[in-house]
Enzyme design. Structure first.
Site, PDB file in Angstrom:
ATOM      1  N   CYS A   6       0.844  -1.194   0.000  1.00 45.81           N
ATOM      2  CA  CYS A   6       0.000   0.000   0.000  1.00 45.81           C
ATOM      3  C   CYS A   6       0.876   1.240   0.000  1.00 45.81           C
ATOM      4  CB  CYS A   6      -0.888   0.035   1.240  1.00 45.81           C
ATOM      5  SG  CYS A   6      -2.215  -1.166   1.227  1.00 45.81           S
ATOM      6  N   CYS A   7       0.436   2.218  -0.750  1.00 45.37           N
ATOM      7  CA  CYS A   7       1.081   3.527  -0.736  1.00 45.37           C
ATOM      8  C   CYS A   7      -0.022   4.571  -0.850  1.00 45.37           C
ATOM      9  CB  CYS A   7       2.120   3.651  -1.840  1.00 45.37           C
ATOM     10  SG  CYS A   7       1.453   3.633  -3.496  1.00 45.37           S
ATOM     11  N   ALA A   8       0.356   5.799  -1.063  1.00 45.89           N
ATOM     12  CA  ALA A   8      -0.634   6.875  -1.099  1.00 45.89           C
ATOM     13  C   ALA A   8      -1.619   6.703  -2.260  1.00 45.89           C
ATOM     14  CB  ALA A   8       0.048   8.233  -1.158  1.00 45.89           C
ATOM     15  N   GLY A  10      -1.013   4.098  -4.881  1.00 47.72           N
ATOM     16  CA  GLY A  10      -0.901   2.782  -5.490  1.00 47.72           C
ATOM     17  C   GLY A  10       0.036   2.720  -6.670  1.00 47.72           C
TER      18      GLY A  10
END
Length: 102
Positions: A6-8, A10
Site C-alpha cells: 500500500c502507498c498513497a 498505489g
C-alpha cells in the site's frame, strides 16, 4: 501466498512489485503481489500480509485496526524501499508471515 503493498496512490510501489515478483520467480515461489492505495486496503483483506510504503507509515495503526489481527501489517524498510530492493522486501515479508503464523 498473497502480498499487498500500500502507498498513497498505489503507483509508487508498482516498480517494487515488479522487482519482488522477479525475486519470487527466481526462488520458485508462487506468490501473488500487487499494489493499491491505502484507501483500498479494506477491499483486499484476503492477503497474507499488508506492506506499507514509507510515505504512509502514519496509517499503520488504522490498517492494523482494519485487519483486526487476521494478518501482519508491516512498514517497508525505508532503505529497501528507496533502493527498490525487491529481494529484501520479499524476504522481510515472508519472514513476517512465518512469524505471524507461529
Amino acid at each position: 501466498m498473497k502480498i499487498m503493498l500500500c502507498c498513497a496512490a498505489g503507483m509508487s510501489t508498482s516498480l517494487l512489485v515488479t522487482k519482488m515478483e522477479k525475486a519470487a520467480a527466481a526462488k520458485g515461489l508462487d506468490v501473488e503481489i500487487w499494489a493499491n492505495p491505502v484507501s483500498e486496503a479494506k477491499d483486499h483483506l484476503d492477503a497474507d500480509i499488508i506492506l506499507l510504503g514509507p510515505q504512509i507509515r502514519y496509517a499503520e495503526k488504522s490498517v492494523k485496526e482494519l485487519v483486526d489481527g487476521k494478518m501482519p501489517v508491516q512498514n517497508i524498510d525505508m532503505r529497501s524501499y528507496g533502493r527498490m530492493d525487491g529481494e529484501k522486501v520479499l524476504s522481510d515479508a515472508l519472514k513476517a508471515i512465518e512469524d505471524f503464523k507461529k
